[in-house]
Write an enzyme that holds these catalytic residues in place. Sequence first.
Site, PDB file in Angstrom:
ATOM      1  N   GLY A  95       0.863  -1.177   0.000  1.00 41.44           N
ATOM      2  CA  GLY A  95       0.000   0.000   0.000  1.00 41.44           C
ATOM      3  C   GLY A  95       0.905   1.233   0.000  1.00 41.44           C
ATOM      4  O   GLY A  95       1.836   1.347   0.816  1.00 41.44           O
ATOM      5  N   ALA A  96       0.649   2.151  -0.946  1.00 40.52           N
ATOM      6  CA  ALA A  96       1.565   3.279  -1.180  1.00 40.52           C
ATOM      7  C   ALA A  96       1.903   4.078   0.076  1.00 40.52           C
ATOM      8  O   ALA A  96       3.086   4.216   0.426  1.00 40.52           O
ATOM      9  CB  ALA A  96       0.987   4.176  -2.274  1.00 40.52           C
ATOM     10  N   ARG A 146      10.480  -1.092  -4.574  1.00 37.45           N
ATOM     11  CA  ARG A 146       9.338  -1.154  -5.493  1.00 37.45           C
ATOM     12  C   ARG A 146       9.234   0.183  -6.240  1.00 37.45           C
ATOM     13  O   ARG A 146       9.354   1.236  -5.631  1.00 37.45           O
ATOM     14  CB  ARG A 146       8.031  -1.459  -4.745  1.00 37.45           C
ATOM     15  CG  ARG A 146       8.045  -2.795  -4.005  1.00 37.45           C
ATOM     16  CD  ARG A 146       6.687  -3.108  -3.390  1.00 37.45           C
ATOM     17  NE  ARG A 146       5.706  -3.435  -4.418  1.00 37.45           N
ATOM     18  CZ  ARG A 146       4.390  -3.496  -4.183  1.00 37.45           C
ATOM     19  NH1 ARG A 146       3.915  -3.233  -2.957  1.00 37.45           N
ATOM     20  NH2 ARG A 146       3.534  -3.806  -5.155  1.00 37.45           N
ATOM     21  N   GLN A 183      -5.451  -8.909  -2.265  1.00 37.74           N
ATOM     22  CA  GLN A 183      -5.595  -7.884  -1.219  1.00 37.74           C
ATOM     23  C   GLN A 183      -7.075  -7.679  -0.865  1.00 37.74           C
ATOM     24  O   GLN A 183      -7.410  -7.405   0.283  1.00 37.74           O
ATOM     25  CB  GLN A 183      -5.007  -6.546  -1.701  1.00 37.74           C
ATOM     26  CG  GLN A 183      -3.497  -6.522  -1.830  1.00 37.74           C
ATOM     27  CD  GLN A 183      -3.015  -6.894  -3.203  1.00 37.74           C
ATOM     28  OE1 GLN A 183      -3.656  -7.661  -3.938  1.00 37.74           O
ATOM     29  NE2 GLN A 183      -1.843  -6.386  -3.583  1.00 37.74           N
ATOM     30  N   ASP A 219      -1.463   4.724  -6.376  1.00 38.47           N
ATOM     31  CA  ASP A 219      -0.040   4.595  -6.076  1.00 38.47           C
ATOM     32  C   ASP A 219       0.756   5.773  -6.631  1.00 38.47           C
ATOM     33  O   ASP A 219       1.822   6.097  -6.129  1.00 38.47           O
ATOM     34  CB  ASP A 219       0.483   3.273  -6.649  1.00 38.47           C
ATOM     35  CG  ASP A 219      -0.067   2.115  -5.835  1.00 38.47           C
ATOM     36  OD1 ASP A 219       0.587   1.721  -4.857  1.00 38.47           O
ATOM     37  OD2 ASP A 219      -1.195   1.670  -6.132  1.00 38.47           O
ATOM     38  N   ASN A 222      -2.864   2.517 -10.137  1.00 42.95           N
ATOM     39  CA  ASN A 222      -3.318   1.761  -8.961  1.00 42.95           C
ATOM     40  C   ASN A 222      -3.241   0.279  -9.289  1.00 42.95           C
ATOM     41  O   ASN A 222      -2.829  -0.099 -10.396  1.00 42.95           O
ATOM     42  CB  ASN A 222      -4.750   2.171  -8.582  1.00 42.95           C
ATOM     43  CG  ASN A 222      -5.139   1.680  -7.194  1.00 42.95           C
ATOM     44  OD1 ASN A 222      -4.384   1.817  -6.224  1.00 42.95           O
ATOM     45  ND2 ASN A 222      -6.294   1.048  -7.090  1.00 42.95           N
ATOM     46  N   LYS A 223      -3.657  -0.558  -8.360  1.00 40.89           N
ATOM     47  CA  LYS A 223      -3.549  -1.997  -8.504  1.00 40.89           C
ATOM     48  C   LYS A 223      -4.090  -2.492  -9.847  1.00 40.89           C
ATOM     49  O   LYS A 223      -5.143  -2.014 -10.304  1.00 40.89           O
ATOM     50  CB  LYS A 223      -4.302  -2.683  -7.364  1.00 40.89           C
ATOM     51  CG  LYS A 223      -4.264  -4.175  -7.354  1.00 40.89           C
ATOM     52  CD  LYS A 223      -2.877  -4.736  -7.522  1.00 40.89           C
ATOM     53  CE  LYS A 223      -1.919  -4.164  -6.487  1.00 40.89           C
ATOM     54  NZ  LYS A 223      -0.524  -4.595  -6.800  1.00 40.89           N
TER      55      LYS A 223
HETATM   56  O1  MRU Z   1       0.804  -3.998  -4.522  1.00 40.55           O
HETATM   57  P1  MRU Z   1       0.161  -3.233  -3.421  1.00 40.55           P
HETATM   58  O2  MRU Z   1      -0.687  -4.067  -2.518  1.00 40.55           O
HETATM   59  O3  MRU Z   1       1.130  -2.369  -2.670  1.00 40.55           O
HETATM   60  O4  MRU Z   1      -0.851  -2.218  -4.180  1.00 40.55           O
HETATM   61  C1  MRU Z   1      -1.594  -1.359  -3.384  1.00 40.55           C
HETATM   62  C2  MRU Z   1      -2.566  -0.539  -4.149  1.00 40.55           C
HETATM   63  O5  MRU Z   1      -2.639  -0.539  -5.360  1.00 40.55           O
HETATM   64  C3  MRU Z   1      -3.411   0.411  -3.329  1.00 40.55           C
HETATM   65  O6  MRU Z   1      -4.670   0.572  -3.897  1.00 40.55           O
HETATM   66  C4  MRU Z   1      -2.704   1.758  -3.279  1.00 40.55           C
HETATM   67  O7  MRU Z   1      -1.390   1.578  -2.874  1.00 40.55           O
HETATM   68  C5  MRU Z   1      -3.392   2.742  -2.381  1.00 40.55           C
HETATM   69  S1  MRU Z   1      -3.198   2.324  -0.755  1.00 40.55           S
HETATM   70  C6  MRU Z   1      -3.936   3.519   0.146  1.00 40.55           C
END
Ligand code: MRU
Length: 348
Positions: free
Chosen positions: A46-47, A88, A195, A236, A246-247
């Site tokens: 999560g960012a 990352r 997730q 992100d 985003n994801k």
């Molecule tokens: O690969 P991840 O689990 O780090 O990806 C997370 C996401 O895409 C979230 O939607 C994003 O980071 C926002 S978290 C507030």
Amino acid sequence: MFDTIRWEGDAVVLIDQRVLPTREEYVRCRDAAAVADAIRDMVVRGAPAIGVTAAMGIALGLKQSRAADERALRADLEALGALLGATRPTAVNLFWAIDRMKRKFEELLPEGLEATRAGMEKEALAIHREDVEMCRRMGAHGAKLLEDGARILTHCNAGALATAGYGTALGMMRAAVEAGKKISVFSDETRPFLQGARLTAWELMKDGIPVTLITDNMAGHLMAKGEIDCAIVGADRIAGNGDVANKIGTYTVAVLAKEHGLPFYVVAPTSTFDLTLSSGKEIPIEERSSNEVTHVQGVRLAPEGVGIRNPAFDVTPHHLVSAIVCENGVARAPYVESLRRLAAAQAA
Ligand code: MRU
């Protein structure tokens, strides 16, 4: 609730998001290398949470540094920044936090090495505290956009587990409930790391917020049947024109929402804005290991040797985004102006 990230003076302690919800375990990172591994291996993800964790990794590394002069301590800081910055590539919060720590370091250095080490620890804790405050402010702005009875689709986990606490997209939902609104949530499972199935479902059930788990390929059908009123996701990295990374799978949700005339909301702090980029085309997209696709919890699904792609994020173009909610307010198109205005409000 639980602590996503905890500073313990001689370690950074993280809830292990690889094993939730079946096991609630904590990983104790005793040095910056362990913090970097935890980010890379998605113990923490999560960012905003990645940014906060990296800041604490730098504070821990400087605390353990044996540097005896300014030049040596600055060299250690650079090495820590490079170590954590290489974990990352997509979530810009990671680089925002490293840059903020570096700026603070230069501010503190004239006060001496010990004052600098102590001040960096305070700065990492401030980043943690402010992240929760920003989530609550985003929640308050975002909750006003939701009707009582709203049936919300969300993708991935943008909750307390993805931040220092409260959450971005899930923070908007929590704030709506706290404001007395009745809402219900559909949570995309979010293959391959799941997730949505593991983390979002767990968080919302803990809060007593009605949540229904679906596989990612069910969203279109439920929108067509009129069972969903809007989509809310995190981000992100947001480019200067409003394109949102985003994801993986978020772009698909945005296209479906547009097709069905449903609002598609993005909730993200200004630490997720990357106004140096003119469009989403410039956002680096992480490609993760094929194992995440071929196996689930260690069980092989796919035949040995099959070709695999595993981009972890995608980019939703700004024209599919109804609004971007940050801690300073709600941005609407054209985003080139509105994002700068809200980012400037942060600086003010
Ligand atoms: O690969 P991840 O689990 O780090 O990806 C997370 C996401 O895409 C979230 O939607 C994003 O980071 C926002 S978290 C507030």
